[in-house]
Design a protein around this motif. Structure first.
Motif, PDB file in Angstrom:
ATOM      1  N   VAL A  85       0.831  -1.206   0.000  1.00  0.00           N
ATOM      2  CA  VAL A  85       0.000   0.000   0.000  1.00  0.00           C
ATOM      3  C   VAL A  85       0.870   1.264   0.000  1.00  0.00           C
ATOM      4  CG1 VAL A  85      -0.358   0.193   2.508  1.00  0.00           C
ATOM      5  CG2 VAL A  85      -2.093   1.020   0.969  1.00  0.00           C
ATOM      6  N   LEU A  92      -7.880   3.742  -8.529  1.00  0.00           N
ATOM      7  CA  LEU A  92      -8.517   2.979  -7.458  1.00  0.00           C
ATOM      8  C   LEU A  92      -9.153   1.723  -8.026  1.00  0.00           C
ATOM      9  CD1 LEU A  92     -10.148   5.920  -5.510  1.00  0.00           C
ATOM     10  CD2 LEU A  92      -8.105   4.661  -4.925  1.00  0.00           C
ATOM     11  N   VAL A 128      -5.304  -5.143   4.374  1.00  0.00           N
ATOM     12  CA  VAL A 128      -5.262  -3.816   3.785  1.00  0.00           C
ATOM     13  C   VAL A 128      -5.876  -3.818   2.406  1.00  0.00           C
ATOM     14  CG1 VAL A 128      -3.728  -2.023   2.969  1.00  0.00           C
ATOM     15  CG2 VAL A 128      -3.293  -3.125   5.145  1.00  0.00           C
ATOM     16  N   ALA A 129      -5.434  -4.774   1.593  1.00  0.00           N
ATOM     17  CA  ALA A 129      -5.864  -4.761   0.197  1.00  0.00           C
ATOM     18  C   ALA A 129      -7.284  -5.253   0.036  1.00  0.00           C
ATOM     19  CB  ALA A 129      -4.926  -5.623  -0.617  1.00  0.00           C
ATOM     20  N   GLN A 141     -10.899  -3.554   3.645  1.00  0.00           N
ATOM     21  CA  GLN A 141     -10.752  -2.130   3.918  1.00  0.00           C
ATOM     22  C   GLN A 141     -10.569  -1.336   2.635  1.00  0.00           C
ATOM     23  OE1 GLN A 141      -7.709  -1.548   6.957  1.00  0.00           O
ATOM     24  NE2 GLN A 141      -9.308  -0.587   8.175  1.00  0.00           N
ATOM     25  N   GLY A 142      -9.762  -1.901   1.730  1.00  0.00           N
ATOM     26  CA  GLY A 142      -9.550  -1.237   0.447  1.00  0.00           C
ATOM     27  C   GLY A 142     -10.858  -1.069  -0.304  1.00  0.00           C
ATOM     28  N   GLN A 143     -11.654  -2.127  -0.293  1.00  0.00           N
ATOM     29  CA  GLN A 143     -12.951  -2.061  -0.976  1.00  0.00           C
ATOM     30  C   GLN A 143     -13.863  -1.040  -0.302  1.00  0.00           C
ATOM     31  OE1 GLN A 143     -14.549  -6.008  -1.180  1.00  0.00           O
ATOM     32  NE2 GLN A 143     -12.855  -6.746  -2.440  1.00  0.00           N
ATOM     33  N   ARG A 159     -12.804   2.366  -1.356  1.00  0.00           N
ATOM     34  CA  ARG A 159     -13.204   2.616  -2.757  1.00  0.00           C
ATOM     35  C   ARG A 159     -14.707   2.896  -2.839  1.00  0.00           C
ATOM     36  NH1 ARG A 159      -8.961  -1.002  -3.754  1.00  0.00           N
ATOM     37  NH2 ARG A 159     -10.210  -2.884  -3.533  1.00  0.00           N
ATOM     38  N   ILE A 213      -5.393   3.517   1.222  1.00  0.00           N
ATOM     39  CA  ILE A 213      -5.794   2.115   1.366  1.00  0.00           C
ATOM     40  C   ILE A 213      -6.727   1.715   0.228  1.00  0.00           C
ATOM     41  CG2 ILE A 213      -7.038   0.510   2.908  1.00  0.00           C
ATOM     42  CD1 ILE A 213      -5.851   2.155   5.218  1.00  0.00           C
ATOM     43  N   GLY A 214      -7.350   2.707  -0.377  1.00  0.00           N
ATOM     44  CA  GLY A 214      -8.212   2.433  -1.523  1.00  0.00           C
ATOM     45  C   GLY A 214      -7.458   2.267  -2.824  1.00  0.00           C
ATOM     46  N   PRO A 248      -2.923  -1.956  -4.418  1.00  0.00           N
ATOM     47  CA  PRO A 248      -1.575  -2.128  -3.857  1.00  0.00           C
ATOM     48  C   PRO A 248      -0.555  -2.492  -4.940  1.00  0.00           C
ATOM     49  CG  PRO A 248      -3.174  -3.358  -2.587  1.00  0.00           C
ATOM     50  CD  PRO A 248      -3.876  -2.898  -3.813  1.00  0.00           C
TER      51      PRO A 248
END
Lengths: 194, 308
Positions: free
Chosen positions: A36, A116, A128-129, A132-134, A137, B53-54, B57
């Motif tokens: 990240v 994104l 993380v990926a 939470q990432g979703q 987004r 974080i969005g 990666p």
């Protein structure tokens, strides 16, 4: 005794061990967050080689000055992200000084959504990926285009509110209120998703 | 700068859009110890830090980690023993033991224990990842809650200040009404007493339309003068009441200005310091502040015969 795998210890424990000079803790933090953080550096600098160099510098700084981290001021990941962003923006500013003008890593008006995307190759640390990432987004998708754009220009472009106003031709007060509303909305959306 | 203005700047600062004077203003405000704004800053920064974080990666070059570990200065050394040291110690210990034929049951126990450890480790990995995620969420929730509590606290203080102000205003109103009630009760007592005496006041040229009454009660030592149809006066003039003795001595007994709407007045004349026989009461127009002796013509007069 074999050190436990990185994801068996929480970030606060890793930061505490790091402050005591534990290389394994640094290694664990690298494994967890290099993906990240590299994405962040690359997003700001738009140059993979430079982004990787910056990532090395940031982790080296973390190693040398781990005691600077204050847990009362935020989570370790927040600290790492803030440190990375700050150093990346500094590099952009030094480019500006060198070339006499502001050189962004890319087109400042580029839509944040373009970067994104769901990762094609999921990293080792799915926390993380993944969810939470979703969530982030989805939260960003809930913002309108102008709100996303001003956030993008400020956070990844390193532009001040007056520079954003100049770039977008929006009044200064409108830029301020868009940033405020975007962050409030983002916070609300993330809270709802938790 | 007010907290609302500072919090506007805090949002800008959280995403790096604040300029130097703005950052200084925020910093000064926080140094003053404003808890609400400190919490707002923590919360705003935590929210802004969620942005990367969005991002999709990136995958670092595999050699990058090795390069990092290689370049780390050796100033910080790990306090925990390394794997190599542990293994070396293990080997040395093993060398000192006499050689034995390995039994089967210890191997079974070891394998069972290894399997149990593996299961625990897998469960632990899963639960620790979940714990870390929960902790991140809790941090944000706690910061939000603290911000909310601080805002509530400020609202309560504001409400409390407003209520205090209202209570004070009501207390002043009550004091005013109590004073009026006391006067009304004293007047009622004065008027209702058989010792009440009264005389009429007549308007004289050029104020023939004016008239009045003077009332007094010896027992209660109270006097009241009412007058009506009194023209309004300019700011530099005032009406003045005079008590006149049998010997013609004129004694000032108070100033008044009529109500501009009703053109009337009810006032309490000032009584002379020594007991004297009064035969007349009169009203003149005098310069603002009054006179020691009348300078204007008598406009309102009445006969009294009272010992004061």
């Amino acid at each position: 005794m074999t050190p436990p795998p990185s994801d068996q210890r929480d970030d606060y424990e890793l930061m505490s061990l790091l402050a005591q000079g534990d290389r394994d803790a640094l290694s664990a933090l690298y494994d967890k967050y290099s993906g990240v953080l590299l994405a962040l550096c690359q997003r700001i600098l738009h140059d993979l080689t430079e982004a990787e160099q910056l990532l090395l510098d940031v982790f080296t700084e973390l190693w040398l000055k781990a005691e600077r981290y204050d847990r009362d001021r935020g989570a370790p990941l927040t600290y790492l992200i803030t440190l990375c962003r700050s150093r990346a923006i500094d590099r952009c500013r030094s480019r500006r000084n060198k070339h006499g003008k502001w050189i962004l890593g890319g087109n400042p008006a580029e839509n944040v959504l373009s970067t994104l995307q769901a990762p094609s190759d999921p990293p080792a640390d799915a926390m993380v990926a993944g969810e939470q990432g979703q969530a982030v987004r989805r939260a960003l998708n809930a913002l309108n285009n102008v709100q996303r754009q001003v956030l993008e220009l400020a956070y990844y472009g390193g532009l001040s509110h007056s520079e954003i106003a100049e770039n977008t031709q929006l009044p200064l007060g409108t830029v301020k209120s868009h940033i405020r509303l975007a962050l409030i909305r983002l916070r609300q959306e993330l809270r709802t998703m938790q | 700068m007010q907290c609302t203005e500072i919090q506007e700047l805090i949002f800008l600062d959280a995403v790096g859009a604040a300029d130097e004077p703005m950052r200084s203003a925020v910093s000064r405000h926080l140094q003053d110890g404003c808890i609400e704004c400190q919490l707002a800053q923590t919360e705003a920064k935590a929210t802004a830090a969620m942005l990367p974080i969005g991002l999709a990666p990136a995958t670092p070059t595999p050699a990058l980690k090795a390069s990092l570990l290689e370049r780390l200065p050796a100033q910080r050394t790990s306090a925990t023993p390394t794997q190599a040291n542990v293994e070396a110690k293990g080997h040395r210990a093993a060398d000192n033991r006499p050689a034995r034929r390995p039994a089967l049951w210890p191997m079974v126990i070891t394998l069972a224990m290894a399997a149990a450890f593996a299961i625990v480790a897998i469960l632990s990995i899963d639960s620790n990842a979940s714990l870390a995620k929960d902790r991140q969420a809790e941090m944000l929730a706690v910061a939000t809650l603290k911000g909310s509590l601080a805002r509530d606290s400020i609202n309560i203080h504001k409400l409390s200040a407003t209520m205090t102000h209202l209570v004070l205003a009501q207390q002043q109103k009550i004091s005013f009404l109590q004073a009026r009630l006391k006067n009304a009760m004293a007047l009622e007592k004065m008027v209702g007493s058989p010792a009440l005496e009264m005389a009429s006041l007549q308007g004289l040229a050029p104020m023939r339309a004016a008239w009045g009454r003077v009332m007094w009660n010896h027992k209660l030592k109270m006097w009241k003068l009412c007058a009506f149809n009194l023209p309004a006066l300019p700011a530099d003039k005032t009406y003045e009441v005079w008590m006149i003795t049998a010997k013609g001595k004129k004694m000032p007994a108070g100033l008044f200005k009529p109500d501009p709407k009703t053109r009337s007045i009810m006032m309490t004349p000032t009584l002379p310091p020594h007991r004297q026989i009064m035969t007349e009461i009169a009203v003149t127009i005098e310069p603002a502040g009054g006179s020691l002796q009348p300078t204007g013509a008598v406009l309102l007069a009445g006969r009294i015969n009272s010992s004061l």
